[in-house]
Scaffold this active site. Structure first.
Site, PDB file in Angstrom:
ATOM      1  N   MET A 105       0.836  -1.214   0.000  1.00 22.95           N
ATOM      2  CA  MET A 105       0.000   0.000   0.000  1.00 22.95           C
ATOM      3  C   MET A 105       0.868   1.261   0.000  1.00 22.95           C
ATOM      4  SD  MET A 105      -2.834  -1.392   2.736  1.00 22.95           S
ATOM      5  CE  MET A 105      -1.592  -1.923   3.929  1.00 22.95           C
ATOM      6  N   GLN A 126     -10.661   3.379  -0.188  1.00 22.39           N
ATOM      7  CA  GLN A 126     -10.290   4.622   0.492  1.00 22.39           C
ATOM      8  C   GLN A 126     -11.077   5.795  -0.076  1.00 22.39           C
ATOM      9  OE1 GLN A 126      -6.054   4.661  -0.126  1.00 22.39           O
ATOM     10  NE2 GLN A 126      -5.606   3.623   1.806  1.00 22.39           N
ATOM     11  N   THR A 163       2.042   1.595   5.974  1.00 19.12           N
ATOM     12  CA  THR A 163       1.451   2.767   5.348  1.00 19.12           C
ATOM     13  C   THR A 163       0.904   3.651   6.452  1.00 19.12           C
ATOM     14  OG1 THR A 163      -0.432   3.545   4.027  1.00 19.12           O
ATOM     15  CG2 THR A 163      -0.623   1.379   5.002  1.00 19.12           C
ATOM     16  N   ASN A 164       0.916   4.952   6.237  1.00 19.45           N
ATOM     17  CA  ASN A 164       0.356   5.861   7.239  1.00 19.45           C
ATOM     18  C   ASN A 164      -1.164   5.887   7.201  1.00 19.45           C
ATOM     19  OD1 ASN A 164       2.684   7.752   8.499  1.00 19.45           O
ATOM     20  ND2 ASN A 164       3.216   7.264   6.394  1.00 19.45           N
ATOM     21  N   THR A 165      -1.735   6.010   6.003  1.00 21.41           N
ATOM     22  CA  THR A 165      -3.178   6.200   5.871  1.00 21.41           C
ATOM     23  C   THR A 165      -3.982   5.103   6.550  1.00 21.41           C
ATOM     24  OG1 THR A 165      -2.969   7.455   3.805  1.00 21.41           O
ATOM     25  CG2 THR A 165      -5.077   6.372   4.210  1.00 21.41           C
ATOM     26  N   CYS A 179       3.426  10.038   4.446  1.00 26.48           N
ATOM     27  CA  CYS A 179       2.987   9.028   3.496  1.00 26.48           C
ATOM     28  C   CYS A 179       4.248   8.285   3.107  1.00 26.48           C
ATOM     29  CB  CYS A 179       2.318   9.659   2.275  1.00 26.48           C
ATOM     30  SG  CYS A 179       2.001   8.475   0.952  1.00 26.48           S
ATOM     31  N   GLU A 233       5.250   6.934   0.586  1.00 23.36           N
ATOM     32  CA  GLU A 233       5.791   7.160  -0.759  1.00 23.36           C
ATOM     33  C   GLU A 233       6.495   8.497  -0.917  1.00 23.36           C
ATOM     34  OE1 GLU A 233       3.350   3.804  -1.034  1.00 23.36           O
ATOM     35  OE2 GLU A 233       2.634   5.787  -0.453  1.00 23.36           O
TER      36      GLU A 233
END
Length: 243
Positions: A21, A63, A94-96, A207, A209
């Site tokens: 992710m 999401q 992943t943060n989200t 994030c 990425e």
């Protein structure tokens, strides 16, 4: 080939990582965790990891549809599979998706290594009391991440709405697909400069990425790359170190 008779034996913990992710950042996680373990143990040692890499297409769709119930069940199922496979802790790479971390933690019997808690500690290590949070709109706008930072005594800044939209779009349409553009780097640099003018002592790359695009050489403000921070936290658990 290494001589097994000369290997220093060390019984690591086993971390179950929910990845994919996106896989672009999961690949960075894997490299960093193994590097940290090798640096600590030396020789040809590597990390004891169980990785469940999810298909990001349905995750991203859920999401944007705000279907957090489906996402919660998806991650709970993954975490439980990893626990059954022998993991001694779970990490959501992943943060989200830490938006659903409390529900995941409640569904398993082992610790969840929370990225925001590790990030708050890293802010204090850098003596940064006022920080700016960059990430997906879910991370920047929902309270699940900011609250943990604020409860740790930090003042948290976020960009204005048009800037949040630009950050979000670049993450999903470019970085999650391995696309790195100089124009997008300049967009981020401009936003970071404005946040620095507003008093940010450090920028949280919230994030996993964003670190693919923005490097320390791209700004003169402290960057806190959550991928690196979380990877260190995971390695510390593997190595039975307190962190």
């Amino acid at each position: 080939m290494a001589n097994p008779d000369k290997v220093t034996m060390f019984q690591q913990n086993t971390v179950g990582i929910i990845g994919g992710m996106s896989w672009e950042s999961s690949a960075v996680y894997y490299r960093l965790i193994n590097q940290y373990v090798a640096q600590h143990l030396g020789g040809s040692h590597s990390a004891d990891i169980l990785l469940h890499s999810l298909d990001f297409a349905p995750v991203g769709q859920w999401q944007h549809e705000q279907n957090w119930d489906a996402l919660t069940q998806h991650l709970i199922h993954s975490a439980q599979k990893l626990e059954q496979a022998g993991a001694t802790a779970i990490a959501i790479a992943t943060n989200t998706m830490h938006k659903v971390a409390p529900d995941v933690q409640n569904a398993i019997n082992i610790p969840l290594l929370h990225i925001a808690g590790a990030t708050a500690a890293a802010c204090h290590e850098q003596h940064a009391g006022t920080v700016a949070l960059l990430g997906t709109r879910f991370t920047m706008e929902a309270p699940f991440y900011r609250t943990i930072l604020e409860e740790a005594g930090l003042t948290v800044l976020t960009p204005e709405l048009p800037q949040r939209k630009a950050i979000h779009q670049i993450i999903y349409e470019e970085l999650c697909q391995g696309v790195i553009r100089d124009e997008s780097r300049q967009v981020y640099q401009s936003i970071i400069a404005q946040l620095q003018q507003q008093g940010a002592q450090a920028i949280i790359l919230g994030c996993t990425e964003i670190g693919l695009l923005i490097k320390p050489a791209d700004t003169d403000v402290i960057l806190l790359d959550t991928t690196q921070i979380h990877a260190r936290q995971i390695a510390s658990h593997l190595l039975r170190l307190s962190r």
